[in-house]
Design an enzyme around this catalytic site. Sequence first.
Site, short mmCIF file in Angstrom:
data_model
loop_
_atom_site.label_atom_id
_atom_site.label_comp_id
_atom_site.label_asym_id
_atom_site.label_seq_id
_atom_site.Cartn_x
_atom_site.Cartn_y
_atom_site.Cartn_z
N ASP A 138 50.28 -23.20 -12.71
CA ASP A 138 49.32 -22.54 -12.40
C ASP A 138 48.41 -23.66 -11.31
OD1 ASP A 138 47.60 -20.62 -11.19
OD2 ASP A 138 46.80 -19.99 -13.26
C1 BGC Z 1 45.30 -18.05 -11.02
C2 BGC Z 1 46.65 -17.49 -11.01
C3 BGC Z 1 47.06 -17.14 -9.51
C4 BGC Z 1 46.91 -18.56 -8.86
C5 BGC Z 1 47.28 -18.31 -7.25
C6 BGC Z 1 45.39 -19.21 -10.21
O1 BGC Z 1 43.85 -19.85 -10.22
O2 BGC Z 1 45.08 -18.37 -12.27
O3 BGC Z 1 46.65 -16.13 -11.65
O4 BGC Z 1 48.30 -16.67 -9.50
O5 BGC Z 1 45.78 -19.06 -8.58
O6 BGC Z 1 46.38 -17.73 -6.48
#
Ligand code: BGC
Length: 754
Positions: A299
């Site tokens: 993530d």
């Molecule tokens: C979130 C994810 C998301 C990613 C990309 C992160 O901050 O936790 O759920 O897919 O950002 O935007």
Amino acid sequence: MIAEINDSDEFFQKALRSRGVKRDYSAKIEALLKQMTLEEKVGQMTQLTLSMIVKGRDQNIEIDPAKLQKAVGQYGVGSILNVYEQALTPDKWQNLISQIQNAARKTRLGIPVLYGIDSIHGANYVQGSTLFPQEIGMAATWNPELMKRAAEISAMETRAVGIPWSFSPVLDIGRQPLWPRFWETFGEDPYLAKVMGVAFIRGMEGSDLASQDHVAVSLKHYMGYSFPLNGRDRTSAWIPENYLREYFLPTFAAGVQANAHTVMVNSGDINGIPAHANHHLLTDILRNELGFQGFVVSDWADIKRLVQDWHVAANEKEATRMAVMAGVDMSMVPSDYSFADLLVELVKEGAVPQSRIDEAVRRILRVKFELGLFYNSMPDAALKSKIGLPESRQTSLRAAQESITLLKNTNGLLPLSKDRKVLVTGPTADSLISLNNGWTYVWQGSEPSLYPKDRPTIRQAIEAKLGGARVTYIPGTRITRRPDSPSNSTPTNIDEEVNIQAAVEAASNADVVVLCLGEGSYTETPGSISDLTLPEPQLKLAEAIEAAGKPVVIVLVEGRPRIINRIVDKAGAIVMAYNPGNEGGQAVADALFGDINPSGKLPFTYPRSVNGLITYDSRAFETEGEHLPIRPQFEFGSGLSYTSFSYSDLRLSKKTITGNEELLVSVTVSNTGRRAGQEVVQLYVSDLVASIAPAAKRLKRFAKISLQPGQSRALNFKLRREDLSFIGSDNRPVAEPGDFDVMVGGLKARFTLK
Ligand code: BGC
């Protein structure tokens, strides 16, 4: 046509079987791998955010050729993600993606870039797309066919702009209602979430990933992210392994079985080990046990956070080694080149074996091959016409309608007749932002100018139904956003009084009050709160309105259950709308005035008090015992209808089952009221004695059926031995002999497992 669900198990098994086209790309992948330099391989494992290759702002962003050359030409990054601030038009997206893929084609080996985006409730970063209820609302429909169809549309509209990869579905289990991403889940129950999750995956990935109507999914956030002890985003969870496997693993296991192509990692830690550094989760369980074949993406900046937040690594290089060796195949870096540089060094120093790099790159290349990107990575201008079709909007409306959950309806206050004079009040009555929540046009969903002008809010939909003259609208309170981030004790959304007194006066001139309460938009860290209670200005408005003496219908537009015990008793009716999306205003009005018959059921337990958090599958004595039992405000699986249903003839095929014998359960459901309606038939099993204190009951099957007035229908469910099992203290599933109860719609029957 969306078929009705006769049996969640049949749907689930069929969804698992229809994994579809399998082509073998191994020879091509190996040939490519042989030609790749270490730098090119590490490039494939690197994911950067869009802002790393563009200049300008908002709608005026443009590819910056020098930046693009650095990212794709020089570093050969395998993936780019996200929006830069806000949703773009289909033309703009196609233009950006074409330039990115053109740059990729010009590289030595011409490996296409895998663009990824959060299509969370539709293609929410594409202007003009169809937006659906958020996952919590989709769960409330208990209709996996509808979920599948919604996911098909989301995939089609995402791929139409040239983006082949979505960071959805969220398969975290919503058992901590404070958590600001609660609404991104399918609720508290692993079985319901597993059925809906597989429906989502099947819809998005289809049976041929290379088709121009489908995208690869990312199961997220593996796993345990949703259960922070303190309720704040990206903080610690304490989950013993048997419970991790009982509650948090089943959705991911089902997703892997359904052939999902990528998995995104939990940003938090479990029992002190951040998931990004957890070899046991990412390799022992995900790879060796579940047999996951796709790739694992980190993530956002989570390798850096191993240093900055978690303090399990002294520097980023060490963190990079830990994450890659634990099983992270691609790093969502996302805003610099540190990962690529450090990983090259680590391999050269022998700290990360070349074989681990090859393994990760093979997985990434396979997904690119299966998506058909090596043959066709360019957006197709003709596909833009598939975005936002009227029939897609109809599906979204239907989903919103089926999600609406009637929690209270004293003396049949609802449906309201259309000749009443209505006061519409409350901070969510006139807000598309509240109807949609986060991941809507911008990350936080908070930019009013980006919302479509032709979708009615609740207030507008009621006005359209009744004529403006019968409707008065007074907001009473409002929800605004802090301009800065919620770094201190004030949450992002601020509730303020506007004109409560005016609303109270207007109530006295109305026949009925529709009081729309709830939340503004939020997700992730900005959505953290320190108190689940509905904010005081809203409670004050509600109490003042209730004191005015007119019948009050409360409509809740919220992403998590805010505590409302002070205002429940005096409300005549309570309608839960969740975050139903852009068609939600219409759907709420349809439900209030009887143009549809509500059929949603709560996918979580609605707590009565802030410290009375519990799930339906806790121990029986906690909710039924004599010493201060926890009584939920509204129970999991509950939801009223404008008609009534009765259950009869619960029968089991056997009194005793042995070995792998199946148990057939039949029951008859009748519509005993005067309206056609849909019922969600829920089958629960309770294990009377077990070596791990058993849950009071656990959902094992459900079916959503439609019945005309006076109509009855017999349903048959099949239970297998595995449905009677739980995760024992040795972390393995076990079905222990003994007595079990089967419960359907208030009926109960007992059998013995030998
Ligand atoms: C979130 C994810 C998301 C990613 C990309 C992160 O901050 O936790 O759920 O897919 O950002 O935007």
